[in-house]
Design an enzyme around this catalytic site. Structure first.
Site, PDB file in Angstrom:
ATOM      1  N   PHE A 247       0.655  -1.279  -0.052  1.00  9.19           N
ATOM      2  CA  PHE A 247       0.087   0.110   0.061  1.00  9.19           C
ATOM      3  C   PHE A 247       0.845   1.157   0.075  1.00  9.19           C
ATOM      4  CE2 PHE A 247      -2.019  -3.404   2.554  1.00  9.19           C
ATOM      5  CZ  PHE A 247      -2.806  -3.821   1.329  1.00  9.19           C
ATOM      6  N   ILE A 473       1.665  -6.650  -5.769  1.00 10.25           N
ATOM      7  CA  ILE A 473       1.540  -6.441  -4.123  1.00 10.25           C
ATOM      8  C   ILE A 473       0.437  -6.891  -3.500  1.00 10.25           C
ATOM      9  CG2 ILE A 473       3.475  -4.815  -4.026  1.00 10.25           C
ATOM     10  CD1 ILE A 473       0.757  -2.721  -3.656  1.00 10.25           C
ATOM     11  N   ILE A 636     -12.095  -2.733 -18.227  1.00 12.39           N
ATOM     12  CA  ILE A 636     -11.549  -3.507 -17.099  1.00 12.39           C
ATOM     13  C   ILE A 636     -10.993  -4.926 -17.774  1.00 12.39           C
ATOM     14  CG2 ILE A 636     -12.592  -4.888 -15.385  1.00 12.39           C
ATOM     15  CD1 ILE A 636     -12.855  -2.101 -14.800  1.00 12.39           C
ATOM     16  N   THR A 641     -10.870  -9.606 -10.327  1.00  9.06           N
ATOM     17  CA  THR A 641      -9.746  -9.030  -9.543  1.00  9.06           C
ATOM     18  C   THR A 641      -9.923  -7.491  -9.479  1.00  9.06           C
ATOM     19  OG1 THR A 641      -8.467  -9.022 -11.671  1.00  9.06           O
ATOM     20  CG2 THR A 641      -8.194 -10.905  -9.921  1.00  9.06           C
ATOM     21  N   GLN A 645     -10.205  -5.303  -5.844  1.00  7.27           N
ATOM     22  CA  GLN A 645      -9.231  -4.065  -5.604  1.00  7.27           C
ATOM     23  C   GLN A 645     -10.393  -2.913  -5.028  1.00  7.27           C
ATOM     24  OE1 GLN A 645      -6.670  -3.299  -8.740  1.00  7.27           O
ATOM     25  NE2 GLN A 645      -5.320  -2.211  -7.504  1.00  7.27           N
ATOM     26  N   GLY A 709      -5.704   2.850 -14.036  1.00  5.58           N
ATOM     27  CA  GLY A 709      -5.482   2.229 -12.834  1.00  5.58           C
ATOM     28  C   GLY A 709      -6.772   2.326 -11.952  1.00  5.58           C
ATOM     29  N   GLU A 712      -5.791   3.357  -6.442  1.00 10.92           N
ATOM     30  CA  GLU A 712      -5.947   4.389  -5.558  1.00 10.92           C
ATOM     31  C   GLU A 712      -7.333   5.118  -5.726  1.00 10.92           C
ATOM     32  OE1 GLU A 712      -2.683   5.140  -4.688  1.00 10.92           O
ATOM     33  OE2 GLU A 712      -1.602   3.896  -6.115  1.00 10.92           O
TER      34      GLU A 712
END
Lengths: 745, 209
Positions: A247, A473, A636, A641, A645, A709, A712
């Site tokens: 993170f 990660i 997407i 997954t 997220q 992305g 965040e």
């Protein structure tokens, strides 16, 4: 169009089996021969100098191999010689490990004990005696806030985005029909990945270093260590295939990594060093304590007329950590007059670092709370207020958005959530004896893309190996990349292997800034495209080839075969192409990087969160009972997954809103809640089922795959949505996170 | 740790009721701590204890009987991870607060970071490595993959071991009950809703766990 169903087959995680059987190997889990164990000795004062080290008792513990401090460190060749007399490091200096006798924060490594076993090292470390000359430290933000100033790095860089910013008339706020001014306090928060930071350091020879390390970028760790130890880059090998969450805590190379490398050098053996949970809060950065003042002005018909946003962030005395705190305010809404100011306050703490949604999560808590306050003041529905102030183009850069469907996000979110059932007055909704609140907030995150390479290899059996020095990660990098490769090559995902987390692989950025799919996904796409072209050329050269005159645009790849799109029966398998040419494999390495599109379009992801809270009117306990989140992050790749997220971001945001705060005892300049009993993160019982929706349309301007992305934007705005829901439920506006019971009583 | 050929006697499988067993174990540890001469000298001399004074224990791990000579300070977690190479069991906090180290001791879910290895004499330990039947995954392992009940995967072994117990204990009849009885297992990636769905799926599917 929103798609609640699975728009593409959602591949299960390619490493799922390894993870559920406990056979995924994390950094501390490599069974190397002759492995020694290291435990850090860390400072117990926040500022001062080491006056004496007594390691006699520690060294006498059976099994102890070495106790290393600044007095006997093998030394980091990249550090300059210690000045005589020694002086404190100037701003901009990463902490030098075992370098001199200065202490910059409580928890700073001052020595490391190396022993045969963990038990021996731990016991010996407890016996190490360190004496200090204490100096008066400053760790209290509020007591020192008057010393906040423009960062030196910003003073030196006139084009820094953190320069003072004024759009329109800076005095417009004074004449606004309605004006509100509030201060929002964001506490220090810690990443707290479940896997503690860990490293095994091995000097293969005097000038060849291998590490198994928890980090978010094998290439940047390699570069950092090569420069610190003055080694050729290729002599540093970094292996990090599995990372147990980070993170942001793994973006930098922290002092414990250097300490382990020094220890391995000293004892000439592989050395393992794992941080304890307490040190996870003292030595791998934090989201900085930040105070923000927002003044917001609007016309009585609900148009924003002016916003001023000032942010002051905490940093250390030796480095400046800047983050986007005030930047979102310039781009988020159509407002003619906007001013931002950003200042730093140097305190005797460890340097903060990026934590999921850095700056934006902090800034959008304040901005989206302020929007809600203004909507309430104007008696306009908070969602309607945002729609009225929607920015159709980027008001900061005066550029069109590359793609923006935020209004669709609002509409779908509101519909799925049932926003129309919200009655506007605070405390007006109840259920089962509990106060019910509906809150919402917008979300945004800038688009980041970096040059990235990928290698694609077709083997004789028709299987594919993809390689890139990217990371996972947790989001499922290998899974998404496998899916991109499978689609481009027409090969079943179970015949594709994707290698990552290894510094010897082709260049890729670290996993941060939600840039992995955008950067590495693009590289995988172009590498597979180049591989397919190469294979087409080889196929065309075969006798009587049905592909002899086919252009690339006119072929299709499916189930490991290519064929003219117009004639599917005339197919050739990849395996046969390689067999005919007697090639053991065909490979390509390609790079993908951003072009001039950044100057033509403003690139962001947008989204929104809708939150229902239930508040016990007697105890003021707040529970989040429902969440609906919508985002436009372009195409997407893997819905399964991606959804995980998004859920993860919401869970992190609920923690941020309701429980997370690192508390420092300023008498000692030391965090006091350094375990999970003191630093609360959400548990199963805190988290309801969460509904996730995506626009799922490619953003054609950002990159070849149309994806932006997600990591965040999933967390940005969540804390504000919760705070706004709490206000709606209780009538109490909490501007200082976390929203704990004491602030509601 | 060394495997040693001369075994120690096992107390057998007929475990006494918990309190009696606890007393026996406590006495055993007290004995270990104070009996050796070197330990007494160490106390008098105020010098460190010689960890060469290892303790012999026998226990069963994932169905295999192990005879071990161990440092009395080793936790069961460190024994598994650092000495036996069973790194599927994770160390998240070392304080019994995160659940990543959850294993089964005689069928009970237990935090291995809060359990000394020397207390496991005669016990049967099951770790995540012992959950599947050869290459055939346990139904919960399958369900975690299907429902994406993890991201980074670090808390997953502990979640799985707790999930097995949650169902066996009869605490998996609803989402709310699962949430309550799984709350000792933290997941920072936030896979909670998916984990709950996976457990409920297996419970309602009726596969033996």
């Amino acid at each position: 169009m929103f798609n609640a169903k699975l728009p593409e087959p959602s591949l299960d995680r390619v490493d799922g089996r390894l993870k559920v059987t406990g056979t995924a190997t994390y950094s501390a889990e490599y069974p190397l021969e002759n492995l020694a164990h290291a435990v850090l000795v860390t400072s117990t004062i926040a500022k001062g100098r080491i006056t004496g080290l007594d390691f006699k008792l520690a060294e006498s513990v059976p099994g102890v191999l070495a106790v290393i401090s600044h007095l006997n460190s093998p030394g980091v060749p990249g550090y300059p010689p210690v000045k005589q007399p020694a002086e404190r490091a100037p701003i901009g200096t990463a902490l030098r490990v075992f370098y001199d006798d200065f202490v910059y924060f409580s928890g700073q490594p001052v020595a490391v004990v190396v022993a045969q076993t963990l038990e021996q090292a731990r016991h010996a470390a407890s016996l190490a005696q360190v004496n200090y000359q204490t100096e008066k430290h400053q760790t209290d933000f509020e007591a020192n806030v008057s010393k906040a100033a423009v960062a030196l790095s910003v003073q030196r860089n006139k084009t820094s985005p953190f320069q003072d910013y004024d759009r329109g008339n800076p005095d417009a706020i004074k004449t606004a029909d309605v004006k509100l001014e509030s201060t929002y306090v964001f506490p220090t928060q810690h990443h707290q990945p479940l896997e503690p930071h860990a490293i095994i350091a091995v000097w293969e020879t005097d000038d060849k270093l291998t590490i198994y390390d928890k980090n978010q970028g094998v290439k940047s760790a390699q570069g950092n260590l090569a420069s610190a130890f003055k080694l050729p880059r290729e002599n540093v090998q970094v292996n990090s295939p599995f990372i147990g969450g980070a993170f942001g805590s793994g973006i930098r190379v922290w002092p414990h990594t250097i300490a382990a490398v020094l220890a391995a050098k000293k004892v000439k053996r592989p050395v393992k060093l794992v941080l304890g949970r307490e040190l996870m809060q003292m030595s791998v950065g934090s989201r900085p304590f930040t105070v923000q003042k927002i003044a917001i002005g609007a016309s009585s018909d609900g148009k924003l007329t002016a916003i001023t946003h000032e942010g002051i962030g905490q940093t250390s005395t030796y480095e400046e950590h800047l983050e986007r705190t005030i930047l979102a305010t310039r781009a988020m809404y159509a407002c003619p007059n906007v001013s931002t100011r950003y200042r730093l306050l140097n305190l005797d703490v460890n340097t903060p670092t990026w934590m999921r949604g850095p700056g934006d999560a902090t800034g959008m808590f304040a901005l989206e709370s302020a929007l809600d306050e203004m909507a309430h003041e104007l008696k306009i529905d908070p969602l309607e207020f945002r729609i009225r102030n929607h920015a159709d183009t980027d008001p900061e850069r005066n550029l069109p958005w590359s793609a923006k469907t935020l209004k669709e996000c609002y509409r779908t979110g509101a519909e799925r959530f049932g926003w129309d059932k919200r009655t506007s007055e605070p405390r007006s909704m109840q259920a089962n004896g509990l106060l019910v609140g509906y809150g919402m907030a917008s979300s945004l995150y800038g688009f980041h893309r970096h040059p990235s390479k990928a290698k694609a290899v077709m083997r004789t059996d028709g299987s594919v190996v993809m390689q890139s020095a990217t990371m996972d990660i947790g989001p499922g990098t290998g899974t998404a990349m496998t899916q991109i490769a499978a689609k481009m090559l027409g090969v079943s995902p179970n015949k594709i292997r994707f290698d990552l987390g290894d510094s010897s692989l082709p260049d890729a950025p670290g996993q941060n800034g939600s840039a992995t799919i955008t950067s590495v996904g693009s590289a995988v796409h172009v590498a597979c495209e180049a591989l397919k072209k190469k294979l087409l050329t080889l196929a065309a050269a075969m006798p009587n080839s049905p592909l002899a005159n086919s252009r690339f645009e006119d072929i299709t790849a499916k189930t490991g075969r290519i064929f003219p799109t117009a004639n599917p029966s005339a197919s050739i398998s990849y395996a046969d192409i390689l067999k005919y040419h007697q090639l053991p494999q065909v490979e390509v390495t390609e790079e993908s990087k951003p072009g001039p599109e950044r100057d033509q379009y403003s690139m962001y992801s947008f989204g929104c969160h809708f939150v229902e809270v239930q508040v016990n009117p007697l105890t003021d306990e707040v529970r989040v009972s429902r969440v609906v989140t919508c985002a436009d992050v372009g195409k997407i790749i893997n819905y399964k997954t991606a959804r995980s997220q998004s859920i993860g971001g919401i869970v992190g945001g609920i923690g941020m809103a309701l429980m997370e705060e690192s508390v420092m005892d300023h008498r000692f300049g030391r965090y006091i809640n350094t375990d999970f009993a003191g630093y609360h993160i959400p548990v199963h019982a805190d988290i309801p089922q969460i509904e996730v929706y995506y626009v799922d349309q490619p953003d054609v301007y950002v990159n070849p795959i149309g994806s932006k992305g997600l990591g965040e934007i999933a967390i940005v705005g969540v804390a504000a949505a919760v705070a706004n829901a709490v206000f709606h439920a209780t009538g109490k506006r909490v501007r200082q996170l976390p929203i704990t019971v004491d602030k509601l009583v | 740790m060394d495997e040693f050929p001369d075994g120690v006697s096992r107390p057998g499988d007929d475990h006494q009721e918990d309190r009696r067993f606890f007393l026996k174990q406590s006495l055993a540890i007290a004995g270990l701590t104070f009996a050796p001469v070197s330990f007494l000298q160490a106390a008098e001399l105020d010098t460190p204890i010689d960890p060469a004074d290892k303790v012999k224990i026998a226990l069963t791990i994932n169905g295999t009987q192990r005879r071990l000579s161990i440092d009395p300070r080793s936790t069961l977690l460190d024994l598994l991870r650092e000495q036996l190479g069973l790194t599927g069991t994770k160390k998240g906090c070392d304080f019994g607060q995160c659940g990543a180290c959850t294993v089964h001791i005689d069928g009970q879910r237990t935090l291995s970071c809060l359990s000394f290895a020397v207390m496991q004499q005669g016990r049967k330990i099951t770790t995540v490595e012992g959950l599947s039947n050869g290459t055939q995954l346990h139904p919960l392992q399958e369900a975690f993959i299907k429902h994406d009940g993890f991201q980074c995967g670090y808390c997953t072994p502990g979640q799985l071991m707790s999930a097995v117990s949650c169902i066996r204990e009869g605490h998996a009849s609803s989402e709310a009950e699962i949430q309550e009885y799984m709350s000792g297992n933290l997941c920072r990636c936030g896979a909670y809703p998916n984990i709950v769905k996976a457990i409920l799926d297996v419970k309602t599917g009726g596969d033996p766990v």
